[in-house]
Design a protein around this motif. Sequence first.
Motif, PDB file in Angstrom:
ATOM      1  N   ARG A   1       0.835  -1.207   0.000  1.00 50.99           N
ATOM      2  CA  ARG A   1       0.000   0.000   0.000  1.00 50.99           C
ATOM      3  C   ARG A   1       0.859   1.242   0.000  1.00 50.99           C
ATOM      4  N   GLY A   2       0.392   2.253  -0.696  1.00 51.53           N
ATOM      5  CA  GLY A   2       1.087   3.526  -0.709  1.00 51.53           C
ATOM      6  C   GLY A   2       0.632   4.411   0.440  1.00 51.53           C
ATOM      7  N   LEU A   3       1.248   5.525   0.567  1.00 47.11           N
ATOM      8  CA  LEU A   3       0.863   6.476   1.591  1.00 47.11           C
ATOM      9  C   LEU A   3      -0.469   7.112   1.228  1.00 47.11           C
ATOM     10  N   ASN A   4      -1.275   7.362   2.229  1.00 42.72           N
ATOM     11  CA  ASN A   4      -2.551   8.030   2.015  1.00 42.72           C
ATOM     12  C   ASN A   4      -2.301   9.535   1.976  1.00 42.72           C
ATOM     13  N   THR A   5      -2.227  10.095   0.803  1.00 43.89           N
ATOM     14  CA  THR A   5      -1.961  11.520   0.678  1.00 43.89           C
ATOM     15  C   THR A   5      -3.202  12.222   0.156  1.00 43.89           C
ATOM     16  N   SER A   6      -3.386  13.442   0.603  1.00 41.51           N
ATOM     17  CA  SER A   6      -4.537  14.219   0.190  1.00 41.51           C
ATOM     18  C   SER A   6      -4.162  15.080  -1.008  1.00 41.51           C
ATOM     19  N   ALA A   7      -5.087  15.228  -1.906  1.00 39.39           N
ATOM     20  CA  ALA A   7      -4.849  16.059  -3.086  1.00 39.39           C
ATOM     21  C   ALA A   7      -5.135  17.524  -2.794  1.00 39.39           C
TER      22      ALA A   7
ATOM     23  N   ILE B   1      -5.787  27.389  -0.178  1.00 44.65           N
ATOM     24  CA  ILE B   1      -5.688  25.937  -0.282  1.00 44.65           C
ATOM     25  C   ILE B   1      -4.775  25.589  -1.451  1.00 44.65           C
ATOM     26  N   LEU B   2      -4.094  24.465  -1.306  1.00 43.76           N
ATOM     27  CA  LEU B   2      -3.219  23.953  -2.354  1.00 43.76           C
ATOM     28  C   LEU B   2      -3.829  22.669  -2.874  1.00 43.76           C
ATOM     29  N   THR B   3      -4.034  22.618  -4.181  1.00 40.20           N
ATOM     30  CA  THR B   3      -4.597  21.433  -4.804  1.00 40.20           C
ATOM     31  C   THR B   3      -3.904  21.190  -6.139  1.00 40.20           C
ATOM     32  N   HIS B   4      -3.320  20.029  -6.277  1.00 35.25           N
ATOM     33  CA  HIS B   4      -2.660  19.641  -7.534  1.00 35.25           C
ATOM     34  C   HIS B   4      -1.737  20.739  -8.048  1.00 35.25           C
ATOM     35  N   ASP B   5      -0.900  21.273  -7.181  1.00 38.88           N
ATOM     36  CA  ASP B   5       0.081  22.315  -7.505  1.00 38.88           C
ATOM     37  C   ASP B   5      -0.540  23.662  -7.864  1.00 38.88           C
ATOM     38  N   ASN B   6      -1.809  23.868  -7.557  1.00 38.85           N
ATOM     39  CA  ASN B   6      -2.464  25.166  -7.745  1.00 38.85           C
ATOM     40  C   ASN B   6      -2.842  25.712  -6.382  1.00 38.85           C
ATOM     41  N   GLU B   7      -2.494  26.965  -6.122  1.00 36.49           N
ATOM     42  CA  GLU B   7      -2.891  27.584  -4.869  1.00 36.49           C
ATOM     43  C   GLU B   7      -4.091  28.483  -5.142  1.00 36.49           C
ATOM     44  N   LEU B   8      -5.131  28.310  -4.347  1.00 40.90           N
ATOM     45  CA  LEU B   8      -6.369  29.072  -4.505  1.00 40.90           C
ATOM     46  C   LEU B   8      -6.636  29.862  -3.238  1.00 40.90           C
ATOM     47  N   PHE B   9      -7.091  31.111  -3.389  1.00 41.78           N
ATOM     48  CA  PHE B   9      -7.406  31.958  -2.246  1.00 41.78           C
ATOM     49  C   PHE B   9      -8.913  32.122  -2.142  1.00 41.78           C
ATOM     50  N   MET B  10      -9.423  31.990  -0.930  1.00 44.73           N
ATOM     51  CA  MET B  10     -10.847  32.169  -0.667  1.00 44.73           C
ATOM     52  C   MET B  10     -11.012  33.291   0.351  1.00 44.73           C
ATOM     53  N   PRO B  11     -11.298  34.524  -0.121  1.00 47.14           N
ATOM     54  CA  PRO B  11     -11.494  35.625   0.824  1.00 47.14           C
ATOM     55  C   PRO B  11     -12.803  35.452   1.595  1.00 47.14           C
ATOM     56  N   TYR B  12     -12.801  35.864   2.853  1.00 42.22           N
ATOM     57  CA  TYR B  12     -14.001  35.732   3.678  1.00 42.22           C
ATOM     58  C   TYR B  12     -15.184  36.514   3.115  1.00 42.22           C
TER      59      TYR B  12
ATOM     60  N   LYS C   1      -9.450  23.718  13.317  1.00 41.42           N
ATOM     61  CA  LYS C   1      -9.560  22.283  12.995  1.00 41.42           C
ATOM     62  C   LYS C   1     -10.654  22.023  11.965  1.00 41.42           C
ATOM     63  N   ASN C   2     -11.722  22.824  11.965  1.00 42.66           N
ATOM     64  CA  ASN C   2     -12.788  22.655  10.974  1.00 42.66           C
ATOM     65  C   ASN C   2     -12.345  23.109   9.595  1.00 42.66           C
ATOM     66  N   ILE C   3     -11.551  24.149   9.546  1.00 37.97           N
ATOM     67  CA  ILE C   3     -11.059  24.678   8.269  1.00 37.97           C
ATOM     68  C   ILE C   3     -10.027  23.726   7.661  1.00 37.97           C
ATOM     69  N   LEU C   4      -9.176  23.176   8.506  1.00 36.81           N
ATOM     70  CA  LEU C   4      -8.108  22.293   8.017  1.00 36.81           C
ATOM     71  C   LEU C   4      -8.620  20.952   7.515  1.00 36.81           C
ATOM     72  N   ASN C   5      -9.780  20.532   7.971  1.00 36.55           N
ATOM     73  CA  ASN C   5     -10.315  19.230   7.564  1.00 36.55           C
ATOM     74  C   ASN C   5     -11.087  19.365   6.256  1.00 36.55           C
ATOM     75  N   VAL C   6     -10.359  19.330   5.163  1.00 33.26           N
ATOM     76  CA  VAL C   6     -10.950  19.426   3.828  1.00 33.26           C
ATOM     77  C   VAL C   6     -10.662  18.142   3.068  1.00 33.26           C
ATOM     78  N   GLN C   7     -11.633  17.704   2.300  1.00 29.85           N
ATOM     79  CA  GLN C   7     -11.503  16.486   1.506  1.00 29.85           C
ATOM     80  C   GLN C   7     -11.786  16.818   0.047  1.00 29.85           C
ATOM     81  N   GLU C   8     -11.076  16.150  -0.836  1.00 29.13           N
ATOM     82  CA  GLU C   8     -11.368  16.286  -2.260  1.00 29.13           C
ATOM     83  C   GLU C   8     -12.244  15.100  -2.644  1.00 29.13           C
ATOM     84  N   GLN C   9     -13.531  15.363  -2.819  1.00 27.44           N
ATOM     85  CA  GLN C   9     -14.512  14.318  -3.112  1.00 27.44           C
ATOM     86  C   GLN C   9     -14.310  13.710  -4.494  1.00 27.44           C
ATOM     87  N   SER C  10     -13.958  14.556  -5.432  1.00 29.09           N
ATOM     88  CA  SER C  10     -13.605  14.164  -6.798  1.00 29.09           C
ATOM     89  C   SER C  10     -12.701  15.281  -7.306  1.00 29.09           C
TER      90      SER C  10
END
Length: 95
Positions: A6-12, A25-36, A48-57
């Motif tokens: 098994r490989g390491l479980n890494t998040s995209a 956020i950083l996703t697939h070598d792209n950094e995206l900014f989300m202003p409030y 902890k709520n902000i850091l817990n992000v999942q890429e569903q697809s």
Amino acid sequence: MSLPARGLNTSAVEVTHVSSHGIWILTHDNELFMPYDEFPWFKDQPLKNILNVQEQSPGHFYWPEIDVDLTEEIIRHPERFPLKSKVFSSESHFD
């Protein structure tokens, strides 16, 4: 018959920075900014709520504790998606 190791479980997707202005956020070598101003759901959330992000697809992100579901398209072009929840808006009020 042997199975491959098994490989390491890494998040995209990863939250890389949280500031008083918004979230990066950083996703697939792209950094995206989300202003409030555009993404008010994150403003008063515990870290902890902000850091817990999942890429569903690919390009589809979900924050389970906040129940926020965003696509890369929405993050890159929030002006194309003007409907926002009034629950978190500073403009909302009760009579």
